[in-house]
Design a protein around this motif. Structure first.
Motif, mmCIF file in Angstrom:
data_model
loop_
_atom_site.group_PDB
_atom_site.id
_atom_site.type_symbol
_atom_site.label_atom_id
_atom_site.label_comp_id
_atom_site.label_asym_id
_atom_site.label_seq_id
_atom_site.Cartn_x
_atom_site.Cartn_y
_atom_site.Cartn_z
ATOM 1 N N GLY A 250 0.882 -1.189 -0.133
ATOM 2 C CA GLY A 250 -0.216 -0.105 -0.075
ATOM 3 C C GLY A 250 0.845 1.233 -0.085
ATOM 4 O O GLY A 250 2.131 1.156 -0.557
ATOM 5 N N MET A 251 0.152 2.504 0.355
ATOM 6 C CA MET A 251 0.715 3.809 0.465
ATOM 7 C C MET A 251 0.730 4.209 1.611
ATOM 8 O O MET A 251 -0.251 4.146 2.342
ATOM 9 N N SER A 252 1.876 5.113 1.896
ATOM 10 C CA SER A 252 2.066 5.732 2.910
ATOM 11 C C SER A 252 1.695 7.267 2.979
ATOM 12 O O SER A 252 1.713 7.685 1.692
ATOM 13 N N GLY A 253 1.615 8.074 3.762
ATOM 14 C CA GLY A 253 1.210 9.499 3.782
ATOM 15 C C GLY A 253 -0.153 9.927 4.079
ATOM 16 O O GLY A 253 -0.691 9.057 4.682
ATOM 17 N N LEU A 254 -0.378 11.272 3.961
ATOM 18 C CA LEU A 254 -1.746 11.758 4.244
ATOM 19 C C LEU A 254 -3.168 10.802 3.800
ATOM 20 O O LEU A 254 -3.948 11.001 4.249
ATOM 21 N N LEU A 255 -2.825 10.445 2.442
ATOM 22 C CA LEU A 255 -3.766 9.503 1.808
ATOM 23 C C LEU A 255 -3.335 8.240 1.967
ATOM 24 O O LEU A 255 -4.123 7.313 1.135
ATOM 25 N N GLY A 256 -2.700 7.740 2.717
ATOM 26 C CA GLY A 256 -2.050 6.309 2.782
ATOM 27 C C GLY A 256 -3.475 5.395 3.292
ATOM 28 O O GLY A 256 -4.482 5.647 3.671
ATOM 29 N N TYR A 257 -2.880 3.891 2.872
ATOM 30 C CA TYR A 257 -3.757 2.945 3.036
ATOM 31 C C TYR A 257 -3.012 1.628 3.384
ATOM 32 O O TYR A 257 -1.951 1.719 2.895
ATOM 33 N N GLY A 258 -3.451 0.491 3.852
ATOM 34 C CA GLY A 258 -2.856 -0.589 3.932
ATOM 35 C C GLY A 258 -1.767 -0.563 4.965
ATOM 36 O O GLY A 258 -1.858 -0.054 6.010
ATOM 37 N N ALA A 259 -0.778 -1.381 4.748
ATOM 38 C CA ALA A 259 0.342 -1.561 5.835
ATOM 39 C C ALA A 259 1.760 -1.010 5.483
ATOM 40 O O ALA A 259 2.715 -1.255 6.053
ATOM 41 N N ALA A 260 1.581 -0.176 4.658
ATOM 42 C CA ALA A 260 2.866 0.675 4.121
ATOM 43 C C ALA A 260 3.504 1.362 5.381
ATOM 44 O O ALA A 260 4.920 1.156 5.596
ATOM 45 N N TYR A 261 2.888 1.848 6.191
ATOM 46 C CA TYR A 261 3.206 2.473 7.461
ATOM 47 C C TYR A 261 3.752 1.646 8.236
ATOM 48 O O TYR A 261 4.863 1.784 8.582
ATOM 49 N N GLU A 262 3.272 0.683 8.594
ATOM 50 C CA GLU A 262 3.587 -0.678 9.569
ATOM 51 C C GLU A 262 5.034 -1.251 8.864
ATOM 52 O O GLU A 262 6.008 -1.356 9.797
ATOM 53 N N ALA A 263 4.966 -1.491 7.659
ATOM 54 C CA ALA A 263 6.388 -1.928 6.988
ATOM 55 C C ALA A 263 7.381 -1.146 7.222
ATOM 56 O O ALA A 263 8.424 -1.489 7.399
ATOM 57 N N THR A 264 7.158 0.061 6.963
ATOM 58 C CA THR A 264 8.364 1.104 6.919
ATOM 59 C C THR A 264 9.120 1.299 8.467
ATOM 60 O O THR A 264 10.019 1.648 8.671
ATOM 61 N N HIS A 265 8.026 1.071 9.527
ATOM 62 C CA HIS A 265 8.414 1.334 10.689
ATOM 63 C C HIS A 265 8.882 0.046 11.672
ATOM 64 O O HIS A 265 9.497 0.030 12.438
ATOM 65 N N GLU A 266 8.461 -1.139 11.018
ATOM 66 C CA GLU A 266 8.842 -2.620 11.802
ATOM 67 C C GLU A 266 9.941 -3.228 11.135
ATOM 68 O O GLU A 266 10.262 -4.201 11.537
#
Length: 580
Positions: A250-266
């Motif tokens: 998925g996509m990170s950022g203000l319009l993000g969705y899915g697990a991109a945020y978790e993948a970049t932090h874990e």
């Protein structure tokens, strides 16, 4: 044979550089150049109704073709109107040459009528901005401007007084070979060695991709498979990396969705590939980070880097992949793929229940139907604001579609003028403008350009009678919405009055038929869809930390919405993932 003047020589050089159109509005100081275009078949003058449209159109053309595009404005107010579109082109790395015609050269600096100093005004939104003050200066200066625009990927501005343009061109002007394409940039051996060492030492690697992965899809997929890395993307990376991607989280950022945020932090190593992702609040500060970018000035300006790699993504990965040790442990990748699918499953239901009965129409539903009905090689131009949300979540890339918007500059009113530039590159290719009612009405006059040139652009207006994203920003900040309501006409009736085909849609059951009719029509069409102004409205839970610009917690609550066919893709990627 009549002697060539400076304007004619100027036009000849543009033609040699591959320019086929000059977008603009005629005016006295610009007349010698326009007249030179009139007398040649090699280049067309495209008359728009506002110079801002000219710059946006040229920027879109450059992004579609990868080659140089051009726009022009007459002296003073004329060329000043170019500036917003030029900012967008420059920040989008679109090679654009802008002609800013100038007052008579003898009057510069004396407060003459319409006097400005465009060679100074455009410096912040260009790689090169200079004034031609002598006919002998013109050929070399224009060559230099073209080389800056093409070689550095951005805007060059040439200021040309009308009286200079009318003077005889110098005899036997040197015809310098023009740069028309860029070389590949390979990192140094030391950087490659260091990157390979960091990858081999890491247990959990995540790739986060931006627009710099254009042309490198196969290399990114090969890399992800070799090191078992989840692949996230920024909005500008969506069209290049999301399709045919079994590692997509998925996509990170203000319009993000899915697990991109978790993948970049874990992960324990995050590799940023060709992205100048602006929101550092979404980037981790406790993992090792490598950034690969062809623009060295981008390296490290968003986050602390453990390694900066100067090179284009494709060449860098071609050097790295054969040398990096293959990883066999898929546990981190599989965990992120499952999180991604679960995250989409949890939010997709919000905008799929009884959509055929919801009035006003869910804009998410509109976007999903557009995605299903549009051609496989369609070009979508997307207005800033809520249309960015719908594009991010509902438009499905496939390697042939293009998605263009003001994703770095964030201007309103970009979609319609960018659609003009996109359509001129190929009249037989489907071009769809996803326009907000606020953005469309701001440069609505250039709908007449579609009619004048019979450009078959399909303009879909998401008409919620408000500046939806601004209203949402106010509400998230705890500020009552004010000044965000639009009193709109029937845009379809306006389109018909202008000589185009117009369709108004007020009920969900009318939507599919209306869009099929629009896409089948040979000429320009406007579909005015009355959408729900409360879509993505403020949730029941609100905290004082929800500030303008969206704190991370706010965006995760407010922007959790439907995600179109991405759930289906995410589930298909789980077929070979064991139960976790």
């Amino acid at each position: 044979m009549a002697k060539q003047n400076v304007a004619e020589q100027f036009v000849d050089i543009l033609v040699r550089a591959g320019v086929r159109r000059l977008y603009g509005v005629v005016g006295d100081s610009l007349n010698p150049v326009v007249d030179a275009i009139r007398r040649t078949r090699a280049i067309d003058w495209i008359q728009v109704r506002h110079e801002e449209t000219a710059a946006f159109a040229a920027g879109a053309e450059a992004q579609i073709t990868g080659g140089l595009a051009a726009c022009a404005g007459s002296c003073g107010p004329g060329n000043l109107h170019l500036i917003n579109g030029l900012y967008d082109a420059h920040r989008s790395m679109a090679p654009v040459l802008a002609l800013a015609s100038q007052i008579p050269s003898s009057e510069i600096g004396l407060g003459y009528f319409q006097e400005t100093h465009p060679d100074q005004l455009f410096r912040e939104c260009s790689h090169y901005s200079e004034l031609i003050s002598n006919p002998r200066q013109m050929p070399r200066l224009l060559h230099t401007a073209i080389q800056h625009a093409v070689g550095r990927r951005g805007v060059s501005v040439v200021s040309l007084p009308g009286d200079i343009a009318s003077q005889p061109a110098p005899e036997k002007a040197v015809e310098t070979a023009l740069v028309t394409s860029r070389p590949t940039v390979r990192p140094g051996d030391a950087e490659i060695d260091a990157l390979v060492g960091m990858i081999d030492a890491a247990d959990r690697v995540t790739l986060f991709c931006g627009s710099g992965t254009a042309g490198a899809h196969a290399e990114v997929m090969q890399f992800a498979e070799r090191i078992k890395a989840p692949v996230g993307h920024a909005l500008r990376g969506k069209e290049w990396i999301q399709y045919d991607n079994p590692y997509d989280v998925g996509m990170s950022g203000l319009l993000g969705y899915g697990a991109a945020y978790e993948a970049t932090h874990e992960c324990d190593l995050l590799i940023l590939l060709g992205t100048d992702f602006p929101y550092n609040a979404f980037l981790p500060d406790d993992v090792k980070i490598v950034q690969v970018d062809v623009r060295p000035e981008h390296l490290g300006r968003r986050s602390r880097l453990d390694l900066a790699v100067w090179g284009d993504v494709r060449e860098t990965l071609r050097c790295v992949v054969p040398r990096v040790r293959a990883k066999n442990d898929r546990r981190f990748l599989d965990k992120m793929l499952k999180k991604h699918a679960d995250a989409l499953e949890g939010v997709v239901k919000a905008y799929t229940r009884k959509v055929e009965k919801h009035v006003p129409i869910h804009p998410e539903y509109v976007a999903s139907v557009i995605d299903e009905l549009a051609d496989d090689d369609a070009v979508f131009t997307v207005d800033t604001g809520m249309c960015n949300v719908w594009a991010a979540r509902y438009l499905t890339p496939n390697g042939r579609r293009r998605i263009i918007g003001s994703f770095s500059h964030g201007s309103m009113a970009n979609a319609l003028p960018q659609a003009i530039g996109a359509q001129f590159t190929d009249r037989n290719r489907q071009v769809v403008s996803l326009s907000g009612d606020g953005g469309f009405s701001m440069l609505m006059g250039d709908f007449l350009t579609l009619v004048q040139y019979d450009l078959p652009v399909k303009v879909i207006v998401f008409n919620n009678s408000s500046l939806g994203m601004v209203e949402l920003e106010m509400l998230v900040s705890g500020i009552p919405s004010y000044g965000t309501t639009n009193r709109n006409p029937d845009f379809a009736a306006v389109a018909r009055a202008a000589g185009a085909h117009g369709i108004r849609v007020e009920k969900p059951k009318q939507l599919t038929g209306a869009l099929k009719e629009a896409f089948k029509h040979k000429g320009p069409v406007l579909v005015d869809v009355v959408t729900d102004p409360n879509a993505l409205s403020i949730p029941p839970r609100i905290s004082a930390d929800m500030v303008t610009g969206f704190a991370l917690s706010a965006s995760k609550i407010v922007l959790d919405g439907g995600v179109g066919r991405m759930l289906q893709m995410a589930r298909s990627n789980l077929r070979n993932v064991p139960r976790l």
